[in-house]
Scaffold this motif. Structure first.
Motif, PDB file in Angstrom:
ATOM      1  N   SER B  86       0.828  -1.209   0.000  1.00 47.96           N
ATOM      2  CA  SER B  86       0.000   0.000   0.000  1.00 47.96           C
ATOM      3  C   SER B  86       0.864   1.262   0.000  1.00 47.96           C
ATOM      4  CB  SER B  86      -0.919   0.007   1.223  1.00 47.96           C
ATOM      5  OG  SER B  86      -1.840  -1.056   1.126  1.00 47.96           O
ATOM      6  N   LEU B  87       1.902   1.282   0.853  1.00 47.38           N
ATOM      7  CA  LEU B  87       2.760   2.465   0.917  1.00 47.38           C
ATOM      8  C   LEU B  87       3.557   2.639  -0.374  1.00 47.38           C
ATOM      9  CD1 LEU B  87       4.016   2.051   4.577  1.00 47.38           C
ATOM     10  CD2 LEU B  87       2.752   4.016   3.745  1.00 47.38           C
ATOM     11  N   SER B  88       4.041   1.528  -0.943  1.00 51.52           N
ATOM     12  CA  SER B  88       4.805   1.642  -2.195  1.00 51.52           C
ATOM     13  C   SER B  88       3.936   2.202  -3.302  1.00 51.52           C
ATOM     14  CB  SER B  88       5.344   0.287  -2.663  1.00 51.52           C
ATOM     15  OG  SER B  88       5.987  -0.362  -1.625  1.00 51.52           O
ATOM     16  N   ILE B  89       2.685   1.745  -3.359  1.00 51.71           N
ATOM     17  CA  ILE B  89       1.790   2.260  -4.402  1.00 51.71           C
ATOM     18  C   ILE B  89       1.559   3.760  -4.199  1.00 51.71           C
ATOM     19  CG2 ILE B  89      -0.593   2.178  -5.275  1.00 51.71           C
ATOM     20  CD1 ILE B  89      -0.498  -0.839  -4.961  1.00 51.71           C
ATOM     21  N   GLY B  90       1.281   4.163  -2.944  1.00 53.18           N
ATOM     22  CA  GLY B  90       1.076   5.589  -2.660  1.00 53.18           C
ATOM     23  C   GLY B  90       2.292   6.413  -3.045  1.00 53.18           C
ATOM     24  N   LEU B  91       3.474   5.939  -2.641  1.00 54.13           N
ATOM     25  CA  LEU B  91       4.712   6.671  -2.940  1.00 54.13           C
ATOM     26  C   LEU B  91       4.954   6.709  -4.448  1.00 54.13           C
ATOM     27  CD1 LEU B  91       7.190   8.094  -1.719  1.00 54.13           C
ATOM     28  CD2 LEU B  91       8.369   5.894  -1.772  1.00 54.13           C
ATOM     29  N   GLY B  92       4.761   5.569  -5.093  1.00 48.09           N
ATOM     30  CA  GLY B  92       4.970   5.496  -6.540  1.00 48.09           C
ATOM     31  C   GLY B  92       4.089   6.486  -7.279  1.00 48.09           C
ATOM     32  N   VAL B  93       2.811   6.556  -6.861  1.00 41.89           N
ATOM     33  CA  VAL B  93       1.881   7.486  -7.509  1.00 41.89           C
ATOM     34  C   VAL B  93       2.322   8.925  -7.258  1.00 41.89           C
ATOM     35  CG1 VAL B  93      -0.496   8.335  -7.521  1.00 41.89           C
ATOM     36  CG2 VAL B  93      -0.055   5.889  -7.386  1.00 41.89           C
ATOM     37  N   ALA B  94       2.732   9.218  -6.006  1.00 44.63           N
ATOM     38  CA  ALA B  94       3.151  10.586  -5.686  1.00 44.63           C
ATOM     39  C   ALA B  94       4.340  10.990  -6.560  1.00 44.63           C
ATOM     40  CB  ALA B  94       3.506  10.696  -4.196  1.00 44.63           C
ATOM     41  N   VAL B  95       5.325  10.088  -6.699  1.00 46.86           N
ATOM     42  CA  VAL B  95       6.536  10.412  -7.464  1.00 46.86           C
ATOM     43  C   VAL B  95       6.214  10.542  -8.956  1.00 46.86           C
ATOM     44  CG1 VAL B  95       8.790   9.540  -8.192  1.00 46.86           C
ATOM     45  CG2 VAL B  95       8.104   9.380  -5.795  1.00 46.86           C
ATOM     46  N   LEU B  96       5.516   9.551  -9.496  1.00 41.98           N
ATOM     47  CA  LEU B  96       5.253   9.548 -10.937  1.00 41.98           C
ATOM     48  C   LEU B  96       4.348  10.707 -11.351  1.00 41.98           C
ATOM     49  CD1 LEU B  96       5.859   8.043 -13.530  1.00 41.98           C
ATOM     50  CD2 LEU B  96       3.890   6.586 -13.114  1.00 41.98           C
ATOM     51  N   SER B  97       3.262  10.950 -10.573  1.00 42.05           N
ATOM     52  CA  SER B  97       2.359  12.026 -10.980  1.00 42.05           C
ATOM     53  C   SER B  97       3.046  13.378 -10.812  1.00 42.05           C
ATOM     54  CB  SER B  97       1.052  11.976 -10.179  1.00 42.05           C
ATOM     55  OG  SER B  97       1.310  12.084  -8.823  1.00 42.05           O
TER      56      SER B  97
END
Lengths: 313, 286
Positions: B86-97
């Protein structure tokens, strides 16, 4: 003013056109053959070729795009692959519960959030203020499906105050059906009120610091009149804006809440369509919801003209 | 002397941030959640996938602190491992977007000709409710964790792009940008060296909020069964699995729900704190 309205309408048409383009692109950029994707892994190449022909996927992409835009403008969003009926009529059948769920939860959230927002802005920094702001932030952090599941178990299953799930049988009358929406609307209303409360409070704080508020007080006007007449009237614009903007939040929340309470609305329709690979339904729902969002925001913009005489475009 | 002088002028980001008790608590809570997720393989009491018929639905505070699920798997261990996803997905979205939003926002704000088309595109993207657009994208792309990150990044990119565009429009007209242009700097170098450093604050604040929203959205997608593969434990899939047993074992949805809420709440508080600390002009009571 007419010029502004026309300009705004033209801008809206451009955005609507882009919305259609985006939904077209989303389905077409899918890796692999969309027909094979829609049919699933068990389909034969023959089936796929047939479906490609029915959907017009064998034509050049620009022709497909032109046809898609033309029929969408005429209100034809294609045929559902599962229901074998026009997408728009399938969506229309599912619209009742979703529309009333959104409406009820909007009313609930306004009734909760606006008076509290005004009160805590007036008592800025007090215990009530801090409590309300923290509660609003907490409400915005808890997933709505989780609040839904917990309240469903507690208020419906344990206490029996509300029907636990569903939307009544086919024979259920209108009031019966609405009864099924009360608890879901409360759940969604709580989540939604967090945002409206924060905005009401912030815009009231801005307005209460203005000179004309001090003038009104110095004239000896009662506090209630100062806050309600001068304060709320001028804070109304940001509040109306956020009510318009929460529409998107309401729809997102409704998709999940419908699933929690097993309500056969548009949210359940989309989720079902994903599992059945019914792409025209997904596409159609996106278009309908985005169009509603754009129209609602146009209406809120035009509402400004009515609420605030200073706004002149 | 110099040190004292510098602190009196600029107390530093960390000090301003931790001066507010709520933000300090949020930092500690989020730090703890992050540490627990990172350290999951070492601190989890059991293998999160190991099933046991005897332990089926055993309540919390027995052999298993947080109880066991319908397959007899340890809820605490699953919670820890689910947190990683869950945290990796949140972080990934924050970085990519954020990365995508910076590129689009800079282009729209800097090149007048691109502004109108890109701004309309941003408006059109924002007309789709986030969960609904994400559902459609995941349906098309397929339900892997990477695709969920990609789909949610597409959903949240317009939010960053809008902020970057607005800030760029202001900065573009400032004298030092004109000076850089007069000195012969290229558009790219002006964007990278003069505009970007000045919009780091609003971007960081927004990225923190997107981290939080993305975690909520991922949980929603997983709950609907259209997110990551149900066999991968995330906090959302745990709630979805637990809902079938809600009458016998409320704890199955209680713990993952609390985990999501705590993570999202602390991120929102940190975002608020960052906004006040990084840019006092932005500080509002919203």
């Amino acid at each position: 003013m007419l010029k502004y309205i026309l300009k705004r309408l033209f801008g809206m048409l451009v955005v609507l056109f882009l919305v259609l383009t985006i939904t077209f692109v989303i389905v077409r950029v899918a890796p692999g053959d969309p027909a094979a994707l829609m049919l699933g892994p068990d389909a034969t190449p023959q089936d796929a070729a047939e479906l490609r022909a029915t959907l017009g996927l064998d034509q050049p992409i620009l022709v497909q795009y032109g046809k898609f835009i033309l029929s969408a403008v005429q209100g034809d969003l294609g045929q559902s692959l599962f229901f074998h009926r026009p997408v728009l009529s399938v969506i229309a059948e599912r619209a009742e519960p979703s529309a009333f769920l959104a409406l009820f939860s909007l009313i609930i959230s306004i009734v909760i959030a606006v008076p509290i927002g005004i009160f805590v802005a007036y008592r800025r920094g007090g215990v009530a203020d801090q409590g309300a702001v923290s509660t609003a932030m907490l409400a915005a952090s808890v997933p709505s499906f989780w609040t839904g599941l917990v309240l469903q178990r507690w208020l419906a299953s344990d206490l029996g105050w509300f029907p636990a799930s569903g939307y009544g049988g086919p024979a259920a009358g209108f009031l019966d059906r609405m009864g099924y929406l009360v608890l879901p609307a409360i759940v969604l209303g709580i989540v939604n009120s967090a945002l409206i409360l924060r905005f009401t409070r912030a815009s009231m704080l801005d307005v209460l610091g203005e000179d004309y508020i001090r003038t009104a007080r110095s004239k000896g006007m009662s506090e209630g009149r100062v806050v309600m007449k001068h304060g709320l009237k001028n804070a109304a614009i940001p509040i109306v804006t956020v009510v318009g903007l929460t529409f998107a939040l309401l729809v997102s929340g409704a998709v999940v809440t419908e699933r929690v309470f097993n309500i056969p609305g548009m949210g359940s329709l989309v989720v079902g369509a994903v599992l059945r690979r019914d792409y025209p339904i997904i596409q159609g729902t996106l278009i309908v919801v985005a169009t509603l969002y754009i129209l609602i925001n146009l209406c809120t913009d035009l509402l400004y003209l009515l609420i605030d005489k200073r706004v002149r475009y | 002397m110099t040190a004292a002088a510098s602190t009196s002028e600029d107390p530093g980001l960390w000090k301003t941030l931790t001066a507010r008790p709520a933000v300090l608590v949020a930092l500690v809570v989020f730090g703890a959640i992050l540490a627990a997720a990172i350290l999951a393989p070492w601190i989890a009491p059991a293998d999160p996938a190991r099933m046991s018929v005897r332990a089926r639905l055993s309540p919390p505070l027995g052999d298993y602190i947080f109880g066991a699920d319908a397959f007899g798997r340890d809820v605490l261990s699953r919670l820890l491992f689910a947190g990683r996803v869950s945290l990796s997905i949140g972080l990934g979205v924050a970085v990519l977007s954020t990365a995508l939003g910076i590129v689009i926002g800079l282009a729209a704000g800097f090149f007048r000709r691109l502004d109108a088309p890109l701004s309309r595109l941003i408006d059109a993207m924002m007309a789709f409710p986030d969960i609904l657009l994400a559902i459609a994208l995941v349906a098309i792309l397929g339900g892997s964790a990477a695709n969920v990150v990609l789909a949610l990044s597409i959903v949240y990119t317009p939010r960053i792009a809008r902020i970057v565009r607005a800030a760029t429009l202001v900065i573009r007209e400032l004298p030092y940008v004109e000076a850089a242009r007069a000195l012969g700097s290229s558009n790219l170098s002006i964007m990278v060296w003069h505009v970007l450093p000045n919009i780091v604050s609003p971007i960081t604040v927004q990225a923190t909020f997107i981290f939080a929203y993305a975690m909520l959205a991922e949980a929603g997608l997983s709950f609907l069964g259209v997110g990551v593969d149900p066999s991968i434990p995330t906090w959302g899939t745990m709630v979805n699995e637990g809902r079938q047993y809600i009458d016998q074992a409320l704890y199955l949805i209680l713990f993952p729900g609390i985990a999501i809420s705590l993570a999202v709440l602390s991120l929102q508080l940190i975002g608020d704190g960052l906004r006040d600390a990084l840019d006092p002009r932005l500080a509002k009571d919203v």
